[in-house]
Structures are given as structure tokens and as C-alpha cells.
Write a protein that holds these residues in place. Structure first.
Motif, mmCIF file in Angstrom:
data_model
loop_
_atom_site.group_PDB
_atom_site.id
_atom_site.type_symbol
_atom_site.label_atom_id
_atom_site.label_comp_id
_atom_site.label_asym_id
_atom_site.label_seq_id
_atom_site.Cartn_x
_atom_site.Cartn_y
_atom_site.Cartn_z
ATOM 1 N N ARG A 27 0.824 -1.207 0.000
ATOM 2 C CA ARG A 27 0.000 0.000 0.000
ATOM 3 C C ARG A 27 0.860 1.260 0.000
ATOM 4 N N VAL A 28 0.483 2.192 -0.859
ATOM 5 C CA VAL A 28 0.972 3.560 -0.800
ATOM 6 C C VAL A 28 -0.225 4.363 -0.308
ATOM 7 N N ALA A 29 -0.167 4.788 0.946
ATOM 8 C CA ALA A 29 -1.332 5.377 1.605
ATOM 9 C C ALA A 29 -1.752 6.717 1.003
ATOM 10 N N GLU A 30 -0.787 7.531 0.650
ATOM 11 C CA GLU A 30 -1.119 8.852 0.103
ATOM 12 C C GLU A 30 -0.247 9.142 -1.096
ATOM 13 N N GLY A 31 -0.837 9.775 -2.073
ATOM 14 C CA GLY A 31 -0.075 10.266 -3.208
ATOM 15 C C GLY A 31 0.331 9.220 -4.237
ATOM 16 N N TYR A 32 -0.309 8.050 -4.236
ATOM 17 C CA TYR A 32 0.039 7.062 -5.261
ATOM 18 C C TYR A 32 -0.218 7.657 -6.636
ATOM 19 N N ARG A 33 0.764 7.547 -7.487
ATOM 20 C CA ARG A 33 0.634 8.006 -8.868
ATOM 21 C C ARG A 33 1.039 6.857 -9.774
ATOM 22 N N PRO A 34 0.109 6.328 -10.558
ATOM 23 C CA PRO A 34 0.441 5.200 -11.422
ATOM 24 C C PRO A 34 1.397 5.620 -12.535
ATOM 25 N N PRO A 35 2.160 4.674 -13.047
ATOM 26 C CA PRO A 35 3.002 4.971 -14.202
ATOM 27 C C PRO A 35 2.137 5.436 -15.363
ATOM 28 N N GLN A 36 2.698 6.249 -16.217
ATOM 29 C CA GLN A 36 1.991 6.715 -17.411
ATOM 30 C C GLN A 36 2.674 6.121 -18.626
ATOM 31 N N TRP A 37 2.122 5.039 -19.136
ATOM 32 C CA TRP A 37 2.718 4.369 -20.273
ATOM 33 C C TRP A 37 2.028 4.838 -21.529
ATOM 34 N N PRO A 38 2.725 5.174 -22.594
ATOM 35 C CA PRO A 38 4.165 5.049 -22.801
ATOM 36 C C PRO A 38 4.946 6.308 -22.456
ATOM 37 N N GLY A 39 4.314 7.312 -21.914
ATOM 38 C CA GLY A 39 4.997 8.557 -21.587
ATOM 39 C C GLY A 39 6.068 8.375 -20.534
ATOM 40 N N GLN A 40 6.883 9.398 -20.351
ATOM 41 C CA GLN A 40 7.977 9.330 -19.388
ATOM 42 C C GLN A 40 7.826 10.320 -18.237
ATOM 43 N N ASP A 41 6.686 11.047 -18.169
ATOM 44 C CA ASP A 41 6.474 11.948 -17.033
ATOM 45 C C ASP A 41 6.389 11.156 -15.739
ATOM 46 N N MET A 42 5.755 9.998 -15.794
ATOM 47 C CA MET A 42 5.702 9.048 -14.679
ATOM 48 C C MET A 42 6.133 7.704 -15.270
ATOM 49 N N PRO A 43 7.446 7.443 -15.416
ATOM 50 C CA PRO A 43 7.910 6.248 -16.099
ATOM 51 C C PRO A 43 7.481 4.963 -15.398
ATOM 52 N N GLN A 44 7.402 3.895 -16.195
ATOM 53 C CA GLN A 44 6.925 2.620 -15.672
ATOM 54 C C GLN A 44 7.863 2.010 -14.634
ATOM 55 N N GLN A 45 9.127 2.239 -14.696
ATOM 56 C CA GLN A 45 10.129 1.758 -13.751
ATOM 57 C C GLN A 45 10.227 0.234 -13.696
ATOM 58 N N LEU A 46 9.167 -0.467 -13.919
ATOM 59 C CA LEU A 46 9.148 -1.925 -13.883
ATOM 60 C C LEU A 46 7.910 -2.379 -14.632
ATOM 61 N N HIS A 47 8.021 -3.477 -15.340
ATOM 62 C CA HIS A 47 6.815 -4.086 -15.886
ATOM 63 C C HIS A 47 6.977 -5.597 -15.864
ATOM 64 N N LEU A 48 5.868 -6.281 -15.925
ATOM 65 C CA LEU A 48 5.852 -7.740 -15.876
ATOM 66 C C LEU A 48 5.473 -8.282 -17.243
ATOM 67 N N ASP A 49 6.127 -9.351 -17.658
ATOM 68 C CA ASP A 49 5.782 -10.062 -18.895
ATOM 69 C C ASP A 49 5.215 -11.424 -18.525
ATOM 70 N N PHE A 50 4.093 -11.777 -19.138
ATOM 71 C CA PHE A 50 3.449 -13.068 -18.926
ATOM 72 C C PHE A 50 3.364 -13.785 -20.266
ATOM 73 N N ASP A 51 3.818 -15.042 -20.311
ATOM 74 C CA ASP A 51 3.806 -15.817 -21.545
ATOM 75 C C ASP A 51 2.436 -16.452 -21.770
ATOM 76 N N VAL A 52 2.009 -16.443 -23.032
ATOM 77 C CA VAL A 52 0.736 -17.030 -23.449
ATOM 78 C C VAL A 52 0.977 -17.738 -24.774
ATOM 79 N N PRO A 53 0.436 -18.952 -24.956
ATOM 80 C CA PRO A 53 0.551 -19.582 -26.272
ATOM 81 C C PRO A 53 -0.087 -18.680 -27.337
ATOM 82 N N ARG A 54 0.584 -18.531 -28.460
ATOM 83 C CA ARG A 54 0.112 -17.638 -29.525
ATOM 84 C C ARG A 54 -1.348 -17.897 -29.889
ATOM 85 N N ALA A 55 -1.738 -19.152 -29.955
ATOM 86 C CA ALA A 55 -3.105 -19.504 -30.360
ATOM 87 C C ALA A 55 -4.140 -19.116 -29.298
ATOM 88 N N LYS A 56 -3.701 -18.799 -28.087
ATOM 89 C CA LYS A 56 -4.622 -18.492 -26.991
ATOM 90 C C LYS A 56 -4.604 -17.011 -26.586
#
Length: 123
Positions: free
Chosen positions: A53-82
């Protein structure tokens, strides 16, 4: 072999339980630890994601902009057909598609309910 191993990846957010539920439902994982400021989910292979929890002032990343960069992202694999089925599932859970694959790349970019970018990667 290194003495150091990766333990947990933690994401900041305004509501840890809500975001944990989103990822647990998406991945078929379960909540394993919880208090009002920290929730962990784990999969059958022992991987763990945490949400704090970020109790106050949470600001989500702004993708693809860099004013609030993503800093981290997660990749999840999925079969191409699905990929379309997986997309319908995560959008129903609350994800937002922000970049569709253009036929040249093998991933689609989404925002989770707290605004963190993540990708479904076709394998």
C-alpha cells in the motif's frame, strides 16, 4: 552459484488486496500472506508477487509517456493460439489494453487496475 536469489517482486498500489486479487485471478495463484498494507500471492512453482500500500499520493506509471515512467513491468507468456482468449479474460478482470500487437511484435501491452503496465507475450 550465487548466494543471492530473487525472492519477491512487490508492486506499489493504493489497494493491495484488490490488485492481489486481480493477479491471483489472472494467474490462477492464491493469496498466501496478508495484512492491511501488504499482500502476497504465490503460484504452484513457488514464485511470489507482493503488493504494498501507498497510503497517500500514489501516482500510477503513465505508459508510454515518461512523465511518470513505468520503472518496472511484468511479462506473462501465453501460447500464440490463446492470446485472444487470454486478453478477454484479463480485460474482464479489469485490465486495459493500451497497445495491440501490430503483427511485427509478439506482445500486447495492458494496464492493471492500479495502472502498472504489463505484457502478454506470445510464445
Amino acid at each position: 552459484m550465487s548466494l543471492i536469489t530473487l525472492g519477491v517482486v512487490a508492486l506499489d498500489c493504493p489497494d493491495p488486496r484488490a490488485l492481489a486479487d486481480f493477479y491471483a485471478d489472472m494467474l490462477g495463484w492464491r493469496v498466501t500472506e496478508e495484512d492491511e498494507d501488504w499482500v502476497e500471492i504465490a503460484g504452484p512453482d513457488g514464485r511470489t508477487l507482493a503488493f504494498q500500500r501507498v497510503a497517500e499520493g500514489y501516482r500510477p506509471p503513465q505508459w508510454p509517456g515518461q512523465d511518470m515512467p513505468q520503472q518496472l513491468h511484468l511479462d506473462f507468456d501465453v501460447p500464440r493460439a490463446k492470446i485472444d482468449e487470454a486478453e478477454r479474460t484479463i480485460v474482464a478482470l479489469g485490465a486495459k489494453l493500451v497497445q495491440h500487437d501490430d503483427g511485427k511484435q509478439s506482445w500486447r501491452v495492458y494496464l492493471d487496475p492500479a495502472g502498472h503496465p504489463f505484457c502478454l507475450c506470445m510464445r
